[in-house]
Design a protein around this motif. Structure first.
Motif, PDB file in Angstrom:
ATOM      1  N   MET A 182     -45.461 -16.848 -11.907  1.00 18.03           N
ATOM      2  CA  MET A 182     -44.153 -16.901 -11.239  1.00 18.03           C
ATOM      3  C   MET A 182     -43.302 -18.009 -11.851  1.00 18.03           C
ATOM      4  O   MET A 182     -43.718 -19.147 -11.903  1.00 18.03           O
ATOM      5  N   THR A 183     -42.143 -17.619 -12.285  1.00 17.40           N
ATOM      6  CA  THR A 183     -41.238 -18.672 -12.780  1.00 17.40           C
ATOM      7  C   THR A 183     -40.329 -19.068 -11.621  1.00 17.40           C
ATOM      8  O   THR A 183     -39.800 -18.211 -10.922  1.00 17.40           O
ATOM      9  N   PRO A 184     -40.185 -20.343 -11.418  1.00 18.52           N
ATOM     10  CA  PRO A 184     -39.359 -20.769 -10.275  1.00 18.52           C
ATOM     11  C   PRO A 184     -37.910 -20.334 -10.477  1.00 18.52           C
ATOM     12  O   PRO A 184     -37.337 -20.551 -11.547  1.00 18.52           O
ATOM     13  N   LYS A 185     -37.383 -19.708  -9.452  1.00 21.76           N
ATOM     14  CA  LYS A 185     -35.978 -19.278  -9.543  1.00 21.76           C
ATOM     15  C   LYS A 185     -35.111 -20.387  -8.980  1.00 21.76           C
ATOM     16  O   LYS A 185     -35.135 -20.643  -7.775  1.00 21.76           O
ATOM     17  N   LYS A 186     -34.434 -21.032  -9.834  1.00 15.99           N
ATOM     18  CA  LYS A 186     -33.570 -22.130  -9.361  1.00 15.99           C
ATOM     19  C   LYS A 186     -32.364 -21.501  -8.675  1.00 15.99           C
ATOM     20  O   LYS A 186     -31.701 -20.617  -9.208  1.00 15.99           O
ATOM     21  N   THR A 187     -32.149 -21.907  -7.452  1.00 18.30           N
ATOM     22  CA  THR A 187     -31.021 -21.313  -6.754  1.00 18.30           C
ATOM     23  C   THR A 187     -29.849 -22.289  -6.764  1.00 18.30           C
ATOM     24  O   THR A 187     -30.025 -23.502  -6.720  1.00 18.30           O
ATOM     25  N   THR A 188     -28.696 -21.711  -6.853  1.00 21.54           N
ATOM     26  CA  THR A 188     -27.501 -22.559  -6.867  1.00 21.54           C
ATOM     27  C   THR A 188     -27.030 -22.851  -5.454  1.00 21.54           C
ATOM     28  O   THR A 188     -26.321 -23.800  -5.199  1.00 21.54           O
ATOM     29  N   LYS A 189     -27.491 -21.972  -4.536  1.00 21.35           N
ATOM     30  CA  LYS A 189     -27.072 -22.159  -3.140  1.00 21.35           C
ATOM     31  C   LYS A 189     -27.645 -23.449  -2.592  1.00 21.35           C
ATOM     32  O   LYS A 189     -28.736 -23.847  -2.942  1.00 21.35           O
ATOM     33  N   LYS A 190     -26.920 -24.063  -1.747  1.00 23.46           N
ATOM     34  CA  LYS A 190     -27.461 -25.253  -1.101  1.00 23.46           C
ATOM     35  C   LYS A 190     -28.404 -24.836   0.004  1.00 23.46           C
ATOM     36  O   LYS A 190     -28.081 -23.999   0.839  1.00 23.46           O
ATOM     37  N   LEU A 191     -29.571 -25.434  -0.023  1.00 25.08           N
ATOM     38  CA  LEU A 191     -30.567 -25.055   0.981  1.00 25.08           C
ATOM     39  C   LEU A 191     -30.279 -25.760   2.296  1.00 25.08           C
ATOM     40  O   LEU A 191     -29.758 -26.867   2.319  1.00 25.08           O
ATOM     41  N   ASP A 192     -30.642 -25.079   3.392  1.00 27.99           N
ATOM     42  CA  ASP A 192     -30.456 -25.741   4.688  1.00 27.99           C
ATOM     43  C   ASP A 192     -31.533 -26.798   4.890  1.00 27.99           C
ATOM     44  O   ASP A 192     -32.490 -26.911   4.123  1.00 27.99           O
ATOM     45  N   LYS A 193     -31.390 -27.564   5.955  1.00 28.06           N
ATOM     46  CA  LYS A 193     -32.272 -28.713   6.166  1.00 28.06           C
ATOM     47  C   LYS A 193     -33.736 -28.284   6.358  1.00 28.06           C
ATOM     48  O   LYS A 193     -34.648 -28.902   5.809  1.00 28.06           O
ATOM     49  N   VAL A 194     -33.895 -27.192   7.160  1.00 30.58           N
ATOM     50  CA  VAL A 194     -35.256 -26.722   7.435  1.00 30.58           C
ATOM     51  C   VAL A 194     -35.987 -26.409   6.120  1.00 30.58           C
ATOM     52  O   VAL A 194     -37.127 -26.808   5.904  1.00 30.58           O
ATOM     53  N   SER A 195     -35.296 -25.721   5.223  1.00 31.00           N
ATOM     54  CA  SER A 195     -35.890 -25.349   3.950  1.00 31.00           C
ATOM     55  C   SER A 195     -36.216 -26.581   3.123  1.00 31.00           C
ATOM     56  O   SER A 195     -37.282 -26.687   2.522  1.00 31.00           O
ATOM     57  N   LYS A 196     -35.269 -27.521   3.125  1.00 31.73           N
ATOM     58  CA  LYS A 196     -35.503 -28.742   2.349  1.00 31.73           C
ATOM     59  C   LYS A 196     -36.709 -29.488   2.882  1.00 31.73           C
ATOM     60  O   LYS A 196     -37.542 -29.977   2.116  1.00 31.73           O
ATOM     61  N   ASP A 197     -36.799 -29.580   4.202  1.00 30.64           N
ATOM     62  CA  ASP A 197     -37.943 -30.274   4.819  1.00 30.64           C
ATOM     63  C   ASP A 197     -39.262 -29.630   4.420  1.00 30.64           C
ATOM     64  O   ASP A 197     -40.233 -30.307   4.104  1.00 30.64           O
ATOM     65  N   THR A 198     -39.264 -28.284   4.454  1.00 21.98           N
ATOM     66  CA  THR A 198     -40.511 -27.581   4.127  1.00 21.98           C
ATOM     67  C   THR A 198     -40.904 -27.840   2.680  1.00 21.98           C
ATOM     68  O   THR A 198     -42.069 -28.100   2.379  1.00 21.98           O
ATOM     69  N   ILE A 199     -39.901 -27.802   1.792  1.00 20.23           N
ATOM     70  CA  ILE A 199     -40.200 -28.074   0.376  1.00 20.23           C
ATOM     71  C   ILE A 199     -40.741 -29.487   0.207  1.00 20.23           C
ATOM     72  O   ILE A 199     -41.678 -29.736  -0.550  1.00 20.23           O
ATOM     73  N   ASN A 200     -40.173 -30.419   0.969  1.00 17.35           N
ATOM     74  CA  ASN A 200     -40.677 -31.796   0.896  1.00 17.35           C
ATOM     75  C   ASN A 200     -42.137 -31.890   1.327  1.00 17.35           C
ATOM     76  O   ASN A 200     -42.908 -32.656   0.763  1.00 17.35           O
ATOM     77  N   LEU A 201     -42.485 -31.103   2.358  1.00 15.21           N
ATOM     78  CA  LEU A 201     -43.881 -31.103   2.813  1.00 15.21           C
ATOM     79  C   LEU A 201     -44.807 -30.604   1.704  1.00 15.21           C
ATOM     80  O   LEU A 201     -45.870 -31.179   1.445  1.00 15.21           O
ATOM     81  N   ILE A 202     -44.373 -29.521   1.052  1.00 14.41           N
ATOM     82  CA  ILE A 202     -45.195 -28.954  -0.029  1.00 14.41           C
ATOM     83  C   ILE A 202     -45.325 -29.948  -1.177  1.00 14.41           C
ATOM     84  O   ILE A 202     -46.427 -30.244  -1.638  1.00 14.41           O
ATOM     85  N   ASP A 203     -44.178 -30.514  -1.594  1.00 12.34           N
ATOM     86  CA  ASP A 203     -44.217 -31.474  -2.699  1.00 12.34           C
ATOM     87  C   ASP A 203     -45.079 -32.677  -2.342  1.00 12.34           C
ATOM     88  O   ASP A 203     -45.864 -33.158  -3.169  1.00 12.34           O
ATOM     89  N   GLY A 204     -44.944 -33.132  -1.109  1.00 10.24           N
ATOM     90  CA  GLY A 204     -45.693 -34.314  -0.672  1.00 10.24           C
ATOM     91  C   GLY A 204     -47.186 -34.078  -0.749  1.00 10.24           C
ATOM     92  O   GLY A 204     -47.945 -34.908  -1.252  1.00 10.24           O
ATOM     93  N   SER A 205     -47.593 -32.907  -0.283  1.00 12.83           N
ATOM     94  CA  SER A 205     -49.012 -32.584  -0.285  1.00 12.83           C
ATOM     95  C   SER A 205     -49.546 -32.477  -1.708  1.00 12.83           C
ATOM     96  O   SER A 205     -50.618 -33.008  -2.023  1.00 12.83           O
ATOM     97  N   ALA A 206     -48.753 -31.811  -2.583  1.00 16.24           N
ATOM     98  CA  ALA A 206     -49.183 -31.655  -3.972  1.00 16.24           C
ATOM     99  C   ALA A 206     -49.243 -33.013  -4.662  1.00 16.24           C
ATOM    100  O   ALA A 206     -50.155 -33.303  -5.432  1.00 16.24           O
ATOM    101  N   LYS A 207     -48.273 -33.854  -4.326  1.00 14.97           N
ATOM    102  CA  LYS A 207     -48.215 -35.167  -4.957  1.00 14.97           C
ATOM    103  C   LYS A 207     -49.427 -36.010  -4.539  1.00 14.97           C
ATOM    104  O   LYS A 207     -50.027 -36.713  -5.368  1.00 14.97           O
ATOM    105  N   ASP A 208     -49.759 -35.912  -3.293  1.00 13.53           N
ATOM    106  CA  ASP A 208     -50.922 -36.649  -2.784  1.00 13.53           C
ATOM    107  C   ASP A 208     -52.182 -36.238  -3.548  1.00 13.53           C
ATOM    108  O   ASP A 208     -52.969 -37.081  -3.989  1.00 13.53           O
ATOM    109  N   THR A 209     -52.356 -34.913  -3.699  1.00 13.16           N
ATOM    110  CA  THR A 209     -53.518 -34.407  -4.431  1.00 13.16           C
ATOM    111  C   THR A 209     -53.501 -34.923  -5.868  1.00 13.16           C
ATOM    112  O   THR A 209     -54.493 -35.432  -6.371  1.00 13.16           O
ATOM    113  N   TYR A 210     -52.346 -34.815  -6.483  1.00 15.14           N
ATOM    114  CA  TYR A 210     -52.211 -35.242  -7.880  1.00 15.14           C
ATOM    115  C   TYR A 210     -52.559 -36.716  -8.056  1.00 15.14           C
ATOM    116  O   TYR A 210     -53.343 -37.089  -8.927  1.00 15.14           O
ATOM    117  N   GLU A 211     -52.022 -37.535  -7.177  1.00 10.76           N
ATOM    118  CA  GLU A 211     -52.243 -38.982  -7.340  1.00 10.76           C
ATOM    119  C   GLU A 211     -53.686 -39.369  -7.099  1.00 10.76           C
ATOM    120  O   GLU A 211     -54.229 -40.233  -7.770  1.00 10.76           O
TER     121      GLU A 211
END
Lengths: 528, 373
Positions: free
Chosen positions: B1-30
């Motif tokens: 899957m290639t990430p589809k960069k969207t030009t639309k501004k994401l709402d807060k809920v979506s941004k929060d969820t992405i932050n949760l995913i990134d945070g978890s992945a970052k924790d694993t990585y570190e």
């Protein structure tokens, strides 16, 4: 009840006219199943078995490495006529003895001996000759030579059934230069030849397992030659003859011994005719039975004999010597299994000798596991008594009973209740004894003495533990292998997913994968 | 899957969820980089990890956590969880959705990390949902099943996707058909004067009541749950009843499955999705029938309880926090086990096909004395 008959002859008198001694040969004629000649299939294998047993015993007596030929010739397939030939390189038989050894039932040197040997009663070979004669009318042919410069005697023999005496059809000296000494027997008989579990091939193969010092050549009816190679030059230890132990003697035997002994007094009788009887023990027996040690053996009556017999039972006597036994030995049994069973794991054990009813005996056990053996079948049990394979009456045998009663799950094999384990395994059990207690004269199953069953189980358990260790290690290795493949499979996915989510560089990703790999490949105790 | 960069501004809920995913992945990585052992923590999703407070009205998590430490045995699940998080991030970024089934098929691109069967991917999805404490719709995943069918005195106000205009859906105008609850109901508004909502277990019973216009006669809204109510169905009923302040009555079969799998899930939520129960249940629902006493009172034809029913009953008495709080339910269960009988909704047909509308429901609705909490 006696009632007068019309001719002034009592019934008893009339019956007496019909009563007469029957010879053993006549008895056999009617009761051949008792000796293992129940049907043509069994008759053929019993004959081979008796001849091979004798050949091996003969070689052992002069400590020569046995070279044995077993051949089955098909004479008339439709009517099931075969000629059985067995040839050995044993000591040969002196001319005068040949007719009696082969054509008189119950003639032999082994019967009363307390010594471990394959044959016991001296009934087998002549029974085979008789069976051949009964079913085909043909005489048996014997060739024997006792030394390099001695002549080879050739006999054609019949048995006089009414008198149990040999009848010599032909007696001549022939040229037999192929060997220095040995015996060749040819018996024509009605039989049935087939392959499978109860086949002659299987018998010969198992004989090769329990006698790896023998070289056996087998020629099947289709002239296919199978050679069973010798894998050890070590001859079995020559078993020693021992005197009977008082615990193993029955009342009737005791009375017979009183009659036959050369010893004059009871004291002398006990110390010379038995093993393990010290003067102190004689004293105790005599005291308990109330028969003085000075009593003349010839005058002992039935009542006194009974008292002595009871006294023996209640007197503590040291166990018989066990150095008289000749086990196959752990190492040689292993060699035997390895050469005839293609497997991946072998183990064997020899138990210390012990005693049942005054008779010394020793149990050995060997396993062959895995490899070419079929995984989805029940275990195969090979039973041996004094190195002779037992093929028939498996379910009646103490070895089978002990095998069934073993908890195989403890050793990593699956087993349904009351069945043999379901696994690719051959279980070989050998009993060596001066007197193997068979359930019948055809010598096919070992009687269920608790002492014997206990020893067999202990031997199986010893091998079982070794098998268990092997199987657990194998499982662990497979597990390690599986884990390794897991690591190789899934580490790249962790790396890829992290790269895609966090948009890290390839170098960073490779570092993640390298570190994970190092982590998992280090031993578990270093993990955490 | 290639990430589809969207030009639309994401709402807060979506941004929060992405932050949760990134945070978890970052924790694993570190953790990996620092040569520590990565972990993921999930609330245990079973009845043993929920409590029930009748005042709050729903199953709450007790807070027991399951820790998945990265080792040889968990590396596959770890890899799959990370892959699934990545898929979720892509979906949110692209404002797209995938059904649970589609997500399962996407995994077929993951080589050895792919799922063999859909239940495996569903489990990983539920794990992520529970780990982040968000519902799967926020992660971009939607269920396959329909939310339920609605008929009666209700107007649902939805929005047209393209124009953004309001659409009014009159649930009295579906004739012999019905309005179908969408998978996501958060944006809906309601207009109704109905006196109550009747949540029905079987679509057979729903059809009968709808066809004969029971909602007209009783001035109510009929909702068919079609077995265990889906999350969307529960959420729909919850919002409707809360906003319009109308009571909810459950009408189910008289057996253990109906009591605990259907009714209890509707009312207090499930053990499996306890992290979401607060919103996905209807605490004020009441069970009007068929109760074990109804079987006696209405002389209903019955079937014998199966072994599994008895086992379920005993299990509920012993382990279900909801049953433990309600004496009335304990009594009802014991009564049913004692009688050894169960009855279906449709058993009422013994007294005539329309007996349920003409007699049973009007009777039951007169008084709450015969209901169960």
């Amino acid at each position: 009840m006696v009632t007068k008959s019309s001719k002034n002859e009592t019934n008893a008198e009339r019956l007496a006219k019909e009563q007469k001694a029957i010879s053993v040969s006549q008895f056999f004629e009617r009761n051949r199943h008792l000796l293992g000649f129940d049907n043509p299939l069994k008759a053929l294998s019993t004959t081979i078995k008796e001849l091979v047993d004798n050949a091996l015993d003969a070689c052992q007596e002069i400590t020569v490495l046995p070279e044995i030929l077993v051949q089955i010739q098909e004479k008339d397939k439709k009517n099931g006529r075969y000629v059985i030939i067995v040839e050995d390189n044993g000591p040969g038989i002196v001319k005068e003895q040949i007719p009696k050894v082969f054509a008189k039932l119950l003639y032999g040197s082994k019967f009363s001996k307390m010594k471990q040997s394959r044959g016991q009663q001296g009934i087998g070979v002549s029974a085979s000759v008789l069976y051949g004669q009964l079913t085909t009318g043909k005489s048996s042919k014997i060739t024997s030579k006792t030394g390099k410069n001695k002549p080879a005697h050739f006999y054609e023999l019949h048995i006089d059934i009414n008198h149990n005496e040999p009848e010599i059809i032909q007696d001549k000296i022939i040229e037999w230069s192929v060997k220095d000494h040995g015996t060749r027997v040819e018996i024509e008989l009605e039989g049935k030849y087939q392959r499978g579990r109860l086949s002659v091939e299987e018998y010969v193969r198992q004989t090769a397992i329990s006698n790896p010092h023998a070289q056996i050549t087998f020629i099947a009816p289709d002239n296919e030659v199978t050679k069973y190679k010798r894998v050890t030059e070590v001859l079995p230890k020559e078993p020693k003859e021992i005197k009977p132990h008082p615990y193993g003697v029955e009342l009737g035997v005791l009375i017979r011994m009183f009659k036959a002994t050369k010893a004059k007094t009871l004291q002398h009788f006990f110390t010379t005719e038995f093993s393990r009887v010290s003067p102190q023990v004689v004293k105790e027996i005599c005291k308990k039975s109330g028969v003085p040690p000075t009593t003349k053996t010839q005058t002992i009556n039935h009542q006194e004999a009974s008292k002595i017999f009871e006294a023996i039972k209640s007197t503590k006597i040291m166990a018989p010597p066990t150095n008289c036994l000749s086990p196959i030995t752990e190492e040689i049994l292993l060699k035997g299994l390895k050469k005839e069973v293609s497997a991946e794991f072998y183990t064997s054990t020899t138990r210390p000798p012990t005693v049942y009813r005054g008779m010394p005996f020793q149990i050995e056990c060997g396993f062959a596991y895995g490899g070419d053996l079929k995984a989805d079948e029940l275990a195969k049990v090979m039973r041996f008594a004094n190195r002779v394979p037992l093929q028939y009456m498996q379910s009646a045998c103490a070895i089978s009973k002990s095998t069934l009663q073993t908890a195989w799950k403890n050793y990593g094999l699956s087993q349904s209740k009351g069945a043999l384990p379901s696994a690719p395994i051959v279980i070989a059990v050998h009993i060596a004894s001066v007197w193997v207690p068979f359930t019948s004269e055809s010598k096919e199953a070992i009687a269920h003495y608790p002492e014997i069953i206990k020893e067999i189980k202990l031997a199986i358990q010893e091998c079982g533990r070794k098998l268990g260790v092997y199987l657990r290690r194998k499982k662990r290795d497979a597990e390690t292998e599986r884990k390794k493949s897991y690591i190789i499979k899934y580490i790249p996915h962790v790396g890829d997913a992290l790269q895609e989510i966090l948009e890290i560089t390839d170098t960073q990703k490779e570092k993640v994968q390298k570190l994970l790999k190092a982590k998992f490949e280090s031993p578990p105790e270093e993990q955490k | 899957m290639t990430p589809k960069k969207t030009t639309k501004k994401l709402d807060k809920v979506s941004k929060d969820t992405i932050n949760l995913i990134d945070g978890s992945a970052k924790d694993t990585y570190e953790k990996i980089i620092k040569n520590k052992t990565p972990e993921m923590n999930f609330p245990i999703r079973s009845l043993s990890n929920v409590k029930y407070d009748p005042k709050k009205g729903f199953f709450e998590l007790l807070g027991k956590l399951k820790t998945r430490t990265l080792n040889v045995n968990t590396i596959k699940a770890f890899a799959q969880t990370l892959r699934m998080m990545k898929l979720s991030k892509d979906l949110i970024s692209a404002e797209d959705i995938a059904t649970k089934r589609e997500a399962y098929y996407v995994s077929k691109n993951w080589g050895d990390a792919r799922f063999k069967e859909q239940p495996e991917s569903d489990t990983v999805m539920d794990d992520i949902e529970a780990m982040f404490g968000v519902n799967r719709e926020k992660l971009g995943f939607i269920p396959e099943e329909k939310g339920g069918a609605v008929a009666g005195k209700l107007v649902v106000v939805d929005k047209d996707k393209d124009s953004g205009k309001e659409i009014k859906i009159d649930c009295t105008k579906f004739g012999s058909g019905a309005y179908s609850v969408p998978t996501s109901v958060e944006h809906l508004k309601f207009e109704t004067k109905a006196k109550f909502i009747l949540a029905i277990e079987t679509s057979g019973m729903f059809e009968r009541l709808n066809k004969h216009g029971y909602w007209k006669k009783a001035n109510c809204i009929l909702i068919s749950m079609g077995g265990v109510p889906t999350r969307a169905c529960r959420r729909f009923i919850r919002r409707l009843s809360d906003e319009k302040k109308i009571p909810v009555y459950a009408f189910c079969d008289g057996d253990m499955y109906a009591f605990f799998n259907i009714y209890r899930t509707l009312k207090v939520g499930s053990g499996n999705a306890a992290h979401l129960n607060e919103y996905f249940c209807v605490p004020k629902a009441r069970f009007i029938g068929i109760t074990p006493q109804d079987i006696v009172d209405y002389k209903l034809p019955t079937h014998p309880l199966k072994d599994i029913d008895v086992k379920r009953a005993k299990d509920a008495l012993k382990n279900d926090p909801f049953v433990k709080q309600h004496k009335a339910w304990q009594k009802a269960i014991q009564q049913q086990v004692k009688s050894g009988q169960r009855a279906e909704q449709q058993a009422l047909a013994k007294w005539g096909l329309n007996y349920v509308m003409d007699k049973y429901l009007p009777d039951k609705l007169k008084s709450d004395k015969t209901w169960l909490p």
